[in-house]
Design an enzyme around this catalytic site. Structure first.
Site, short mmCIF file in Angstrom:
data_model
loop_
_atom_site.label_atom_id
_atom_site.label_comp_id
_atom_site.label_asym_id
_atom_site.label_seq_id
_atom_site.Cartn_x
_atom_site.Cartn_y
_atom_site.Cartn_z
N ILE A 126 1.34 -1.18 0.08
CA ILE A 126 -0.14 -0.54 -0.16
C ILE A 126 1.01 1.56 0.47
O ILE A 126 0.42 2.02 -0.36
CB ILE A 126 -1.18 0.22 1.39
CG1 ILE A 126 -2.46 1.13 0.79
CG2 ILE A 126 -0.24 0.57 2.83
CD1 ILE A 126 -3.03 0.62 1.87
N GLY B 285 12.57 -2.90 11.46
CA GLY B 285 11.52 -2.56 10.71
C GLY B 285 10.74 -3.15 10.24
O GLY B 285 9.25 -3.11 9.50
N HIS C 89 5.88 -12.60 5.88
CA HIS C 89 5.64 -11.56 4.16
C HIS C 89 7.27 -11.20 4.00
O HIS C 89 8.10 -10.73 4.54
CB HIS C 89 4.72 -10.31 4.41
CG HIS C 89 5.46 -9.13 5.47
ND1 HIS C 89 4.64 -9.61 6.56
CD2 HIS C 89 5.72 -8.17 4.86
CE1 HIS C 89 4.96 -8.61 6.87
NE2 HIS C 89 5.99 -7.88 6.10
P1 5GP Z 1 7.02 -4.85 7.46
O1 5GP Z 1 7.15 -3.43 7.95
O2 5GP Z 1 5.92 -5.59 8.33
O3 5GP Z 1 7.79 -5.69 6.50
O4 5GP Z 1 6.25 -4.71 5.98
C1 5GP Z 1 4.47 -4.57 6.04
C2 5GP Z 1 4.27 -3.62 5.15
O5 5GP Z 1 3.06 -3.82 4.62
C3 5GP Z 1 4.53 -2.29 4.99
O6 5GP Z 1 5.52 -2.46 3.92
C4 5GP Z 1 3.63 -2.11 4.39
O7 5GP Z 1 3.37 -0.64 3.89
C5 5GP Z 1 2.44 -2.33 4.19
N1 5GP Z 1 0.70 -2.73 4.21
C6 5GP Z 1 0.26 -2.18 6.10
N2 5GP Z 1 -1.07 -2.11 5.09
C7 5GP Z 1 -0.86 -2.91 4.43
C8 5GP Z 1 -2.74 -2.53 4.27
O8 5GP Z 1 -3.14 -2.75 4.17
N3 5GP Z 1 -3.14 -3.47 2.33
C9 5GP Z 1 -1.05 -3.57 1.44
N4 5GP Z 1 -1.44 -3.88 0.36
N5 5GP Z 1 -0.18 -2.90 2.04
C10 5GP Z 1 0.05 -2.94 3.69
#
Ligand code: 5GP
Ligand code: ZN
Length: 111
Positions: A30, A90, A97
């Site tokens: 997103i 982060g 994921h």
């Molecule tokens: P992390 O910071 O946990 O490695 O990555 C989480 C990712 O999920 C972030 O890059 C964030 O932008 C993305 N993200 C969070 N909420 C949503 C959502 O509702 N939809 C999508 N497509 N991405 C999301």
């Protein structure tokens, strides 16, 4: 499971899945950090990389196989795979994921 990525994987939250199979889904981030920024998400709820066990070996390999396939589909010769484990690294969504990033140059060391 009251988890954002579980809900996306179960299609309870509408989202454009660009890949789906029995084990995983993929969709665009997103808040993209690069022209291509795809999240590859196992359907199984695993909170973080540190929680993986030997029985997840094939699943982890599968996520990488999906990443490679999507990199080809996105025509990326160079790309970066990122897996953040823990808030200090982060991680902000507590469902494992893999980030597939491409379409620009990346610096090293990462921020
Ligand atoms: P992390 O910071 O946990 O490695 O990555 C989480 C990712 O999920 C972030 O890059 C964030 O932008 C993305 N993200 C969070 N909420 C949503 C959502 O509702 N939809 C999508 N497509 N991405 C999301
Ligand atoms: Zn989940």
């Amino acid at each position: 499971m009251n988890c954002l990525f579980c809900k996306i994987a179960r299609r309870e939250i509408p989202s454009e899945l660009i890949h789906e199979d029995t084990e995983a889904v993929a969709f665009r981030d997103i808040h993209p950090q690069a022209p291509t920024h795809i999240l590859i998400v196992p359907k199984k709820h695993i909170e973080k990389h540190a929680d993986l066990s030997t029985q997840d070996k094939a699943l982890l390999g599968h996520l990488h196989e999906v990443a490679r396939t999507l990199a080809v589909r996105e025509k990326l010769s160079d790309y970066r795979l990122v897996l953040n484990n823990g808030a200090g690294a982060g991680q902000s969504v507590w469902h494992l994921h893999l980030h597939l990033l491409g379409g620009r140059n990346f610096s090293w060391p990462p921020g």
